[in-house]
Motif scaffolding. Structure first.
Motif, PDB file in Angstrom:
ATOM      1  N   ARG A 132       1.076  -0.894  -0.293  1.00  0.00           N
ATOM      2  CA  ARG A 132       0.226  -0.579  -0.310  1.00  0.00           C
ATOM      3  C   ARG A 132       0.982   1.044   0.294  1.00  0.00           C
ATOM      4  NH1 ARG A 132      -5.335   1.345   1.107  1.00  0.00           N
ATOM      5  NH2 ARG A 132      -5.298  -1.314   1.628  1.00  0.00           N
ATOM      6  N   PHE A 133       2.221   1.004   0.546  1.00  0.00           N
ATOM      7  CA  PHE A 133       2.891   2.546   0.941  1.00  0.00           C
ATOM      8  C   PHE A 133       3.932   2.133  -0.073  1.00  0.00           C
ATOM      9  CE2 PHE A 133       0.620   1.233   5.436  1.00  0.00           C
ATOM     10  CZ  PHE A 133      -0.153   3.072   4.604  1.00  0.00           C
ATOM     11  N   PHE A 134       4.357   3.817  -0.699  1.00  0.00           N
ATOM     12  CA  PHE A 134       5.757   2.996  -1.476  1.00  0.00           C
ATOM     13  C   PHE A 134       5.598   4.486  -2.033  1.00  0.00           C
ATOM     14  CE2 PHE A 134       2.565   2.887  -4.151  1.00  0.00           C
ATOM     15  CZ  PHE A 134       2.791   3.565  -5.280  1.00  0.00           C
ATOM     16  N   ASP A 135       7.503   4.823  -1.862  1.00  0.00           N
ATOM     17  CA  ASP A 135       8.034   6.179  -2.504  1.00  0.00           C
ATOM     18  C   ASP A 135       7.370   7.057  -0.824  1.00  0.00           C
ATOM     19  OD1 ASP A 135       9.801   7.933  -2.877  1.00  0.00           O
ATOM     20  OD2 ASP A 135       8.173   8.819  -4.439  1.00  0.00           O
ATOM     21  N   ARG A 136       7.211   6.549   0.080  1.00  0.00           N
ATOM     22  CA  ARG A 136       6.917   7.189   1.339  1.00  0.00           C
ATOM     23  C   ARG A 136       7.558   7.375   2.778  1.00  0.00           C
ATOM     24  NH1 ARG A 136       1.565   9.619   0.663  1.00  0.00           N
ATOM     25  NH2 ARG A 136       0.905   8.891  -1.270  1.00  0.00           N
ATOM     26  N   VAL A 137       7.774   8.400   3.926  1.00  0.00           N
ATOM     27  CA  VAL A 137       8.061   8.263   4.533  1.00  0.00           C
ATOM     28  C   VAL A 137       7.203   8.231   5.672  1.00  0.00           C
ATOM     29  CG1 VAL A 137       8.757  10.053   6.720  1.00  0.00           C
ATOM     30  CG2 VAL A 137       9.778  10.555   4.308  1.00  0.00           C
ATOM     31  N   ILE A 138       7.351   7.187   6.467  1.00  0.00           N
ATOM     32  CA  ILE A 138       6.531   6.240   6.483  1.00  0.00           C
ATOM     33  C   ILE A 138       6.138   6.728   8.511  1.00  0.00           C
ATOM     34  CG2 ILE A 138       5.559   3.890   8.155  1.00  0.00           C
ATOM     35  CD1 ILE A 138       4.999   4.751   5.036  1.00  0.00           C
ATOM     36  N   TYR A 139       4.700   7.253   9.056  1.00  0.00           N
ATOM     37  CA  TYR A 139       4.664   7.326  10.316  1.00  0.00           C
ATOM     38  C   TYR A 139       4.358   6.058  11.203  1.00  0.00           C
ATOM     39  CZ  TYR A 139       5.729  12.163   8.742  1.00  0.00           C
ATOM     40  OH  TYR A 139       6.685  13.386   7.955  1.00  0.00           O
ATOM     41  N   PRO A 140       4.766   5.420  12.105  1.00  0.00           N
ATOM     42  CA  PRO A 140       4.212   4.503  12.364  1.00  0.00           C
ATOM     43  C   PRO A 140       3.221   5.161  13.563  1.00  0.00           C
ATOM     44  CG  PRO A 140       6.312   3.911  12.976  1.00  0.00           C
ATOM     45  CD  PRO A 140       6.029   5.282  12.269  1.00  0.00           C
ATOM     46  N   ILE A 141       1.359   4.377  13.490  1.00  0.00           N
ATOM     47  CA  ILE A 141       0.745   4.950  14.249  1.00  0.00           C
ATOM     48  C   ILE A 141       0.279   3.817  15.798  1.00  0.00           C
ATOM     49  CG2 ILE A 141      -1.284   5.850  14.620  1.00  0.00           C
ATOM     50  CD1 ILE A 141      -0.345   6.953  12.729  1.00  0.00           C
ATOM     51  N   LYS A 142       0.487   4.005  16.303  1.00  0.00           N
ATOM     52  CA  LYS A 142       0.853   3.156  17.874  1.00  0.00           C
ATOM     53  C   LYS A 142      -0.845   3.728  18.475  1.00  0.00           C
ATOM     54  CE  LYS A 142       5.387   3.628  18.098  1.00  0.00           C
ATOM     55  NZ  LYS A 142       6.251   3.228  19.020  1.00  0.00           N
ATOM     56  N   ASN A 143      -1.589   2.304  19.551  1.00  0.00           N
ATOM     57  CA  ASN A 143      -2.443   2.544  20.409  1.00  0.00           C
ATOM     58  C   ASN A 143      -1.756   3.121  21.617  1.00  0.00           C
ATOM     59  OD1 ASN A 143      -1.007   0.594  21.566  1.00  0.00           O
ATOM     60  ND2 ASN A 143      -2.613  -1.640  20.821  1.00  0.00           N
ATOM     61  N   ALA A 144      -3.021   3.065  22.140  1.00  0.00           N
ATOM     62  CA  ALA A 144      -2.484   3.744  24.164  1.00  0.00           C
ATOM     63  C   ALA A 144      -1.361   2.809  24.445  1.00  0.00           C
ATOM     64  CB  ALA A 144      -4.079   3.426  24.189  1.00  0.00           C
ATOM     65  N   ASN A 145      -1.639   1.045  23.849  1.00  0.00           N
ATOM     66  CA  ASN A 145      -0.367   0.591  25.136  1.00  0.00           C
ATOM     67  C   ASN A 145       1.154   0.450  23.838  1.00  0.00           C
ATOM     68  OD1 ASN A 145      -2.089  -0.446  27.055  1.00  0.00           O
ATOM     69  ND2 ASN A 145      -2.787  -0.910  25.676  1.00  0.00           N
ATOM     70  N   GLY A 146       1.736   2.075  22.654  1.00  0.00           N
ATOM     71  CA  GLY A 146       2.942   1.521  22.249  1.00  0.00           C
ATOM     72  C   GLY A 146       2.495   0.454  21.142  1.00  0.00           C
ATOM     73  N   GLN A 147       1.724   0.302  20.948  1.00  0.00           N
ATOM     74  CA  GLN A 147       1.763  -0.669  19.369  1.00  0.00           C
ATOM     75  C   GLN A 147       1.619  -0.022  18.072  1.00  0.00           C
ATOM     76  OE1 GLN A 147      -0.528  -3.261  21.890  1.00  0.00           O
ATOM     77  NE2 GLN A 147       0.145  -5.201  21.494  1.00  0.00           N
ATOM     78  N   PRO A 148       2.259  -0.348  17.211  1.00  0.00           N
ATOM     79  CA  PRO A 148       2.260   0.249  16.063  1.00  0.00           C
ATOM     80  C   PRO A 148       0.275  -0.831  15.691  1.00  0.00           C
ATOM     81  CG  PRO A 148       4.256  -0.243  15.767  1.00  0.00           C
ATOM     82  CD  PRO A 148       3.294  -1.582  17.076  1.00  0.00           C
ATOM     83  N   ILE A 149       0.062  -0.147  15.781  1.00  0.00           N
ATOM     84  CA  ILE A 149      -1.859  -0.384  14.871  1.00  0.00           C
ATOM     85  C   ILE A 149      -2.191  -0.310  12.898  1.00  0.00           C
ATOM     86  CG2 ILE A 149      -2.669  -1.123  16.817  1.00  0.00           C
ATOM     87  CD1 ILE A 149      -4.042   1.676  16.557  1.00  0.00           C
ATOM     88  N   ALA A 150      -1.396   1.020  11.905  1.00  0.00           N
ATOM     89  CA  ALA A 150      -1.378   2.061  11.489  1.00  0.00           C
ATOM     90  C   ALA A 150      -0.246   2.691  10.330  1.00  0.00           C
ATOM     91  CB  ALA A 150      -2.746   2.349  11.319  1.00  0.00           C
ATOM     92  N   PHE A 151       0.032   3.431   9.604  1.00  0.00           N
ATOM     93  CA  PHE A 151       0.836   3.884   9.339  1.00  0.00           C
ATOM     94  C   PHE A 151      -0.198   5.325   8.499  1.00  0.00           C
ATOM     95  CE2 PHE A 151       2.717  -0.433   9.335  1.00  0.00           C
ATOM     96  CZ  PHE A 151       3.401  -0.148  10.188  1.00  0.00           C
ATOM     97  N   SER A 152       1.586   5.542   8.695  1.00  0.00           N
ATOM     98  CA  SER A 152       0.714   7.065   7.866  1.00  0.00           C
ATOM     99  C   SER A 152       1.556   7.613   6.879  1.00  0.00           C
ATOM    100  CB  SER A 152       0.587   8.214   8.157  1.00  0.00           C
ATOM    101  OG  SER A 152      -0.280   9.070   7.746  1.00  0.00           O
TER     102      SER A 152
END
Length: 631
Positions: A200-220
């Motif tokens: 889904r992601f290519f040629d993009r800077v990736i920002y991990p989206i984490k839940n309240a417990n600090g686990q990655p659950i998505a990306f922007s």
């Protein structure tokens, strides 16, 4: 049901911060060494619920409930022990191995593989950014925007390279044997008409989206170059999945909530880069929504975390409109709100780069204004106040805003300012405001924003089994006890945490605690110390191993019996004196009293006289031995 090894449970207890789990139900604030909040188990006028992050246990000073993270979930959410363990495992993203007859690789939750997949993707993207030639352009971009290597690592920023002959993430997970259906469900890929998966992601800077417990659950992903993708959005977010709901997610909440417990507030920024730049400048309380307008769910999450929120947006027209929308969404909440407008045309990221970290912190500290002050400025937008009609329109709208203010001093301040700015009679304005306030509808309470309302998670056990005390205010101290029981608690606390005290007490021939609960706790503590080889008792682990709630309560009380280091020796000697000298006499008094009652029932006058004389003598001995009450 297959059993989970004790070692695994102990490790799991240490992997998850009990404060993070409890703060999803109630708001916790730093008070001394502990965190305090309103107890979820009884009506609590003042905060009496204490969470000890260092030792990972909770204790209520009013209703005296106590325990570790598992017993909290059992009591607050009506879970079995196994369900509580599995919920904690899911939070930590850990698979639970079973000791017997469980399927190999059985997971605590069906979502655990999704958490693991995102964790691996996050590590891969970060590796590409900081360790490969392909990631160098993205690393240069972030560096130019003021991101240090430390900050990049703190947020685990990454890079998804441009598409080559093969998709990076597809190839990586395929080689690792990841199930095709799991990859489809992850949101990390798109699917073409043939069923082939693509990154889904290519040629993009990736920002991990984490839940309240600090686990990655998505990306922007932020687009790095246009090239052949001219119509591609600047930012691309993961779609919603079983572990990611954008309406409930706030960027950086996992780190910001820890700062909020110390600083007492959260700071809402517009974008991810604003949050990261502010973090690098020492503002650790920053959060951001998922690129969309505020949602009810996000407001409820904030209200469970803190009761104060600062909105820090760009000061240009777009930023002011965004502030106004946020304030409208937050109007019905119980949050104390403040607004900080940065100079027009500058976002926090740009301000930090232009002026430095210290100036940014100084600006945040001195540029705060109330929501009403912001609205009084905002209402002027697009108006020609030199025109009498438009001026009257503005004053009328401004007075409606002032009428919403309940504090009389704050309200008078705005009235005086309006009167001064537009040469109006303050008394006339005051009269109009009072009329508007009298007819205004009461402001509704925002749903789920009360810091004392736990989230809905099934029937709560505390509703059907109320504690002994339901209305008592917090005493901020364990209950007053008799001399013997208090001596047992104080001595046990020192034995829990001081090997020298354990050795000293162990050298006393035939020593034992007087009451059965303390005998059991002494034995349980010794068993744990022998098993783990530790120097002191792990209190949370001890609570977790106790099936009797009364014993967990006593452990919570014991942990409050702190004495200064310089007074330990004297305290131990005093406690031993009570238990060796006073306790036997108290035991004899109880036995003689019971015998006297039996003699009275048999009407044995001779025995009654004998026992009465003996009781009088014992009470004289007891009185002679009494020293000052150690309470």
């Amino acid at each position: 049901m297959p059993q989970i090894p004790r070692e695994t449970i102990d490790q799991l207890r240490n992997q998850v911060d009990i404060a993070d789990v409890i703060s999803q139900d109630i708001q916790l604030k730093k008070q001394g060494k502990n965190l305090m909040g309103h107890c979820p188990f009884h009506e609590d006028a003042t905060p009496s619920f204490s969470v000890n992050e260092e030792k990972q246990y909770f204790y209520c000073f009013s209703c005296h409930r106590s325990g570790d993270v598992f017993s909290y979930l059992e009591q607050a959410h009506d879970l079995s022990f196994m369900e509580a363990v599995e919920q904690v495992a899911t939070t930590a993203g850990v698979d639970l191995p079973r000791e017997s007859n469980g399927p190999s690789g059985e997971s605590a939750s069906p979502n655990t593989p999704l958490y693991r997949l995102h964790e691996e993707a996050s590590r891969l993207y970060h590796h590409v950014l900081v360790n490969t030639v392909a990631g160098q352009p993205a690393l240069n971009y972030l560096t130019k925007r003021g991101m240090s290597r430390e900050l990049i690592g703190q947020f685990n920023l990454g890079f998804a390279p441009a598409r080559g002959e093969e998709d990076l993430l597809v190839k990586y997970f395929t080689q690792k044997g990841i199930d095709y259906q799991l990859m489809r469900a992850s949101g990390l890929f798109t699917e073409d008409q043939t069923g082939q998966l693509h990154d889904r992601f290519f040629d993009r800077v990736i920002y991990p989206i984490k839940n309240a417990n600090g686990q990655p659950i998505a990306f922007s992903g932020r687009l790095l170059t246009k090239k052949a993708t001219e119509n591609a959005p600047k930012y691309l977010n993961s779609p919603e999945t079983p572990i990611f709901n954008k309406r409930r997610t706030l960027f950086n909440l996992d780190q910001a909530k820890k700062a909020a417990r110390k600083e007492g507030h959260l700071t809402l920024f517009e974008g991810f880069m604003d949050v990261i730049s502010a973090f690098g400048a020492g503002v650790r309380s920053g959060i951001a929504s998922m690129g969309t307008s505020f949602t009810d769910e996000q407001v409820a999450v904030i209200a469970r975390t803190t009761d104060k929120l600062t909105i820090c947006y760009d000061g240009d027209a777009a930023g002011q409109n965004a502030i106004n929308r946020a304030l409208t969404m937050l109007a019905a909440s119980r949050l104390t709100l403040r607004v900080v407008q940065l100079p027009a045309g500058m976002d926090p990221d740009e301000y930090v780069q232009a002026n430095g970290q210290a100036k940014f912190q100084e600006y945040l500290a001195h540029a705060e204004e109330t929501p009403t002050a912001f609205r009084l400025h905002f209402l002027k937008q697009g108006l020609n106040l030199a025109n009498q009609s438009e001026l009257l329109h503005y004053v009328e709208a401004a007075l409606r805003e002032v009428a919403k203010v309940t504090d009389p001093v704050e309200r008078d301040l705005y009235i005086q300012q309006l009167a001064k700015d537009y040469h109006l009679n303050p008394a006339t304005l005051t009269g109009q405001v009072q009329e508007l306030a009298a007819t205004a509808a009461p402001r509704p309470a925002y749903p789920e924003s009360s810091p004392r309302q736990p989230r809905q998670a099934g029937t709560r056990r505390y509703q059907s089994t109320p504690p002994t005390t339901t209305t008592a205010p917090s005493t901020q101290a364990p209950p007053l006890l008799g001399k013997v029981e208090l001596a047992q608690q104080r001595l046990l606390r020192e034995m829990f945490h001081n090997p020298a005290v354990r050795s000293h007490v162990g050298a006393i021939e035939n020593f034992h605690f007087v009451d059965r609960p303390y005998q059991l706790l002494d034995a349980a503590a010794k068993e744990q110390l022998q098993r783990t080889g530790a120097d002191e008792v792990d209190v949370a682990q001890l609570m977790g191993e106790l099936t009797d709630a009364k014993l967990r309560t006593i452990v919570g009380q014991i942990e409050q019996r702190v004495v200064p280091q310089a007074a330990v020796d004297e305290t131990v000697d005093d406690c031993l004196a009570v238990l060796v000298d006073v306790a036997p006499i108290e035991q004899q008094i109880r036995e003689k009293t019971a015998a006297l009652q039996e003699a009275a029932a048999l009407n044995d006058q001779q025995l009654i006289t004998k026992l009465t004389i003996e009781l009088i003598d014992l009470r004289r001995q007891e009185q002679k031995m009494k020293t000052e009450d150690v309470n």
